[in-house]
Scaffold this motif. Structure first.
Motif, mmCIF file in Angstrom:
data_model
loop_
_atom_site.group_PDB
_atom_site.id
_atom_site.type_symbol
_atom_site.label_atom_id
_atom_site.label_comp_id
_atom_site.label_asym_id
_atom_site.label_seq_id
_atom_site.Cartn_x
_atom_site.Cartn_y
_atom_site.Cartn_z
ATOM 1 N N PHE A 93 0.850 -1.186 0.000
ATOM 2 C CA PHE A 93 0.000 0.000 0.000
ATOM 3 C C PHE A 93 0.890 1.242 0.000
ATOM 4 C CE2 PHE A 93 -2.332 -3.429 1.997
ATOM 5 C CZ PHE A 93 -3.556 -3.371 1.345
ATOM 6 N N ILE A 94 0.483 2.261 -0.726
ATOM 7 C CA ILE A 94 1.323 3.449 -0.897
ATOM 8 C C ILE A 94 0.555 4.709 -0.524
ATOM 9 C CG2 ILE A 94 2.852 2.475 -2.644
ATOM 10 C CD1 ILE A 94 1.095 3.707 -4.790
ATOM 11 N N SER A 95 1.316 5.727 -0.125
ATOM 12 C CA SER A 95 0.733 7.016 0.233
ATOM 13 C C SER A 95 1.828 8.073 0.153
ATOM 14 C CB SER A 95 0.125 6.965 1.639
ATOM 15 O OG SER A 95 -0.522 8.180 1.960
ATOM 16 N N ILE A 96 1.476 9.284 0.585
ATOM 17 C CA ILE A 96 2.419 10.403 0.635
ATOM 18 C C ILE A 96 2.603 10.828 2.083
ATOM 19 C CG2 ILE A 96 2.830 12.789 -0.111
ATOM 20 C CD1 ILE A 96 1.123 12.248 -2.535
ATOM 21 N N ARG A 97 3.785 11.239 2.433
ATOM 22 C CA ARG A 97 4.062 11.646 3.813
ATOM 23 C C ARG A 97 3.186 12.832 4.212
ATOM 24 N NH1 ARG A 97 10.405 11.830 5.058
ATOM 25 N NH2 ARG A 97 9.554 11.722 7.180
ATOM 26 N N ALA A 98 2.849 12.869 5.495
ATOM 27 C CA ALA A 98 1.903 13.871 5.995
ATOM 28 C C ALA A 98 2.411 15.292 5.781
ATOM 29 C CB ALA A 98 1.624 13.630 7.476
ATOM 30 N N ARG A 99 3.698 15.523 5.935
ATOM 31 C CA ARG A 99 4.218 16.887 5.814
ATOM 32 C C ARG A 99 4.018 17.433 4.406
ATOM 33 N NH1 ARG A 99 10.495 15.983 7.083
ATOM 34 N NH2 ARG A 99 9.501 14.799 8.762
ATOM 35 N N ILE A 100 3.969 16.546 3.401
ATOM 36 C CA ILE A 100 3.690 16.972 2.028
ATOM 37 C C ILE A 100 2.189 17.103 1.808
ATOM 38 C CG2 ILE A 100 4.025 16.424 -0.406
ATOM 39 C CD1 ILE A 100 6.570 17.151 1.014
ATOM 40 N N LYS A 101 1.411 16.198 2.410
ATOM 41 C CA LYS A 101 -0.049 16.290 2.300
ATOM 42 C C LYS A 101 -0.557 17.606 2.853
ATOM 43 C CE LYS A 101 -1.247 11.366 2.676
ATOM 44 N NZ LYS A 101 -1.938 10.372 3.551
ATOM 45 N N PHE A 102 0.018 18.042 3.964
ATOM 46 C CA PHE A 102 -0.449 19.268 4.604
ATOM 47 C C PHE A 102 -0.230 20.494 3.719
ATOM 48 C CE2 PHE A 102 0.341 17.222 9.014
ATOM 49 C CZ PHE A 102 -0.845 16.516 8.893
ATOM 50 N N LYS A 103 0.658 20.389 2.743
ATOM 51 C CA LYS A 103 0.873 21.488 1.800
ATOM 52 C C LYS A 103 -0.183 21.493 0.694
ATOM 53 C CE LYS A 103 5.875 21.605 2.538
ATOM 54 N NZ LYS A 103 7.213 21.460 1.898
ATOM 55 N N GLY A 104 -0.979 20.414 0.635
ATOM 56 C CA GLY A 104 -2.044 20.343 -0.361
ATOM 57 C C GLY A 104 -1.839 19.309 -1.435
ATOM 58 N N LEU A 105 -0.747 18.530 -1.370
ATOM 59 C CA LEU A 105 -0.489 17.526 -2.400
ATOM 60 C C LEU A 105 -1.272 16.259 -2.088
ATOM 61 C CD1 LEU A 105 1.200 17.339 -4.989
ATOM 62 C CD2 LEU A 105 2.915 16.098 -3.672
ATOM 63 N N VAL A 106 -2.136 15.868 -3.020
ATOM 64 C CA VAL A 106 -3.036 14.732 -2.817
ATOM 65 C C VAL A 106 -2.682 13.624 -3.798
ATOM 66 C CG1 VAL A 106 -5.443 13.976 -2.798
ATOM 67 C CG2 VAL A 106 -4.864 16.303 -2.086
ATOM 68 N N ASN A 107 -2.613 12.400 -3.292
ATOM 69 C CA ASN A 107 -2.381 11.240 -4.148
ATOM 70 C C ASN A 107 -3.697 10.822 -4.795
ATOM 71 O OD1 ASN A 107 -1.397 8.926 -5.379
ATOM 72 N ND2 ASN A 107 -1.535 7.686 -3.527
ATOM 73 N N VAL A 108 -3.765 10.874 -6.129
ATOM 74 C CA VAL A 108 -4.997 10.518 -6.834
ATOM 75 C C VAL A 108 -4.826 9.249 -7.664
ATOM 76 C CG1 VAL A 108 -5.858 12.880 -6.909
ATOM 77 C CG2 VAL A 108 -4.409 12.052 -8.759
ATOM 78 N N SER A 109 -3.701 8.606 -7.527
ATOM 79 C CA SER A 109 -3.489 7.336 -8.230
ATOM 80 C C SER A 109 -3.950 6.187 -7.356
ATOM 81 C CB SER A 109 -2.006 7.189 -8.581
ATOM 82 O OG SER A 109 -1.213 7.238 -7.414
ATOM 83 N N GLY A 110 -3.642 4.965 -7.767
ATOM 84 C CA GLY A 110 -4.005 3.809 -6.962
ATOM 85 C C GLY A 110 -3.285 3.814 -5.628
ATOM 86 N N PHE A 111 -3.847 3.119 -4.667
ATOM 87 C CA PHE A 111 -3.283 3.119 -3.320
ATOM 88 C C PHE A 111 -2.679 1.764 -2.949
ATOM 89 C CE2 PHE A 111 -6.389 6.497 -3.463
ATOM 90 C CZ PHE A 111 -5.733 7.542 -2.844
ATOM 91 N N HIS A 112 -2.530 0.882 -3.922
ATOM 92 C CA HIS A 112 -1.913 -0.403 -3.619
ATOM 93 C C HIS A 112 -1.023 -0.826 -4.785
ATOM 94 C CE1 HIS A 112 -5.052 -1.934 -6.315
ATOM 95 N NE2 HIS A 112 -4.306 -3.037 -6.420
ATOM 96 N N VAL A 113 -0.145 -1.769 -4.506
ATOM 97 C CA VAL A 113 0.739 -2.359 -5.514
ATOM 98 C C VAL A 113 0.468 -3.856 -5.524
ATOM 99 C CG1 VAL A 113 3.098 -2.561 -6.360
ATOM 100 C CG2 VAL A 113 2.451 -0.593 -4.938
ATOM 101 N N ASP A 114 0.161 -4.382 -6.694
ATOM 102 C CA ASP A 114 -0.268 -5.772 -6.808
ATOM 103 C C ASP A 114 0.850 -6.777 -6.496
ATOM 104 O OD1 ASP A 114 -2.945 -5.273 -7.643
ATOM 105 O OD2 ASP A 114 -2.215 -4.789 -9.646
ATOM 106 N N PRO A 115 0.467 -7.953 -6.046
ATOM 107 C CA PRO A 115 1.454 -9.026 -5.888
ATOM 108 C C PRO A 115 2.156 -9.308 -7.216
ATOM 109 C CG PRO A 115 -0.628 -9.630 -4.864
ATOM 110 C CD PRO A 115 -0.891 -8.382 -5.630
#
Length: 250
Positions: A93-115
């Motif tokens: 599962f993937i995401s963006i670090r909170a300190r970058i999220k708080f600046k307004g950067l949102v991950n809009v791609s998939g949130f997982h990586v397949d086996p």
């Protein structure tokens, strides 16, 4: 299969297993039960008419440590520096670090990586904040977690190692995006342009009114002088003589 009891890999399990699954791997990138990935060598940022011609923008290469910006209201594709391999008995599962999220950067791609996936990871992001977000190649901003499946699955990705940003994904979002910030700037520019035109017209009107007043004053001056000259040039008449009074009839 792994022997850990919980589904998510602990920091200890990550330390043991990730050297074979992430390249390059650095132990100090383990953050509790996650691993931090860095920004890699390619980037695509959707253009706006405030910067460059939208028809000329495409994926570009980044030098070591090179910085770039994601303007407000714009999308971007960011590539991980590392090549990630997900075992057939796990999912990530993937995401963006909170300190970058708080600046307004949102991950809009998939949130997982397949086996079974192997390759660099592409993050589709959107700047939902009011100001540009500055990012540098090599900056650790992505997080990845690994979780075990109940068994090794045959329904896994089975293909070559993925490298670089998929150009087809870029084509689907290519072109100028009208953000709220961009529209606001356009409105302000139009308002300023209209104000400048109004001020220019007012200055022209003031100029022409001044010229008109000057011309009128000159005409009046010439007219007064002409009248004076005309009166002065008129011949003086003889003094009038009273007619004799006839005597009354007798």
């Amino acid at each position: 299969m792994t022997s850990e009891a919980g589904p998510f890999w602990s920091g200890e399990t990550l330390t043991e297993r990730l050297p074979d699954l992430i390249a390059p791997f650095s132990p100090d990138r383990i953050d509790c039960a996650a691993y931090t990935l860095a920004v890699g060598p390619e980037v695509y940022v959707s253009p706006n008419d405030q910067s460059v011609d939208p028809t000329t923008v495409t994926v570009r290469k980044l030098a070591e440590g090179e910085a770039f910006t994601i303007p407000p209201g714009q999308f971007a594709f960011l590539l991980s520096e590392e090549i990630v391999s997900v075992p057939a008995a796990a999912i990530a599962f993937i995401s963006i670090r909170a300190r970058i999220k708080f600046k307004g950067l949102v991950n809009v791609s998939g949130f997982h990586v397949d086996p079974g996936y192997r390759g660099q990871l592409t993050f589709a992001v959107f700047n939902a904040g009011p100001v540009p977000i500055h990012i540098r190649r090599g900056q650790p901003i992505f997080l990845i977690w690994f979780a075990r499946l109940d068994r090794e699955t045959a329904y896994k990705k089975d293909g070559p190692v993925h490298k670089g940003i998929d150009i087809e994904a870029v084509t689907s979002v290519a072109g100028e995006l009208q953000s709220f910030a961009g529209l606001s700037k356009k409105l302000k520019d139009q308002d300023k342009s209209l104000g400048d035109r109004i001020h220019a017209i007012e200055r022209e009107q003031t100029y022409y009114r001044g010229i008109g007043a000057l011309v009128l004053a000159i005409v009046i001056g010439f007219s007064v002088n002409w009248l004076k000259d005309a009166i002065a040039a008129k011949p003086q008449g003889q003094p009038s003589v009273a007619a004799p009074v006839s005597p009354p009839p007798k």
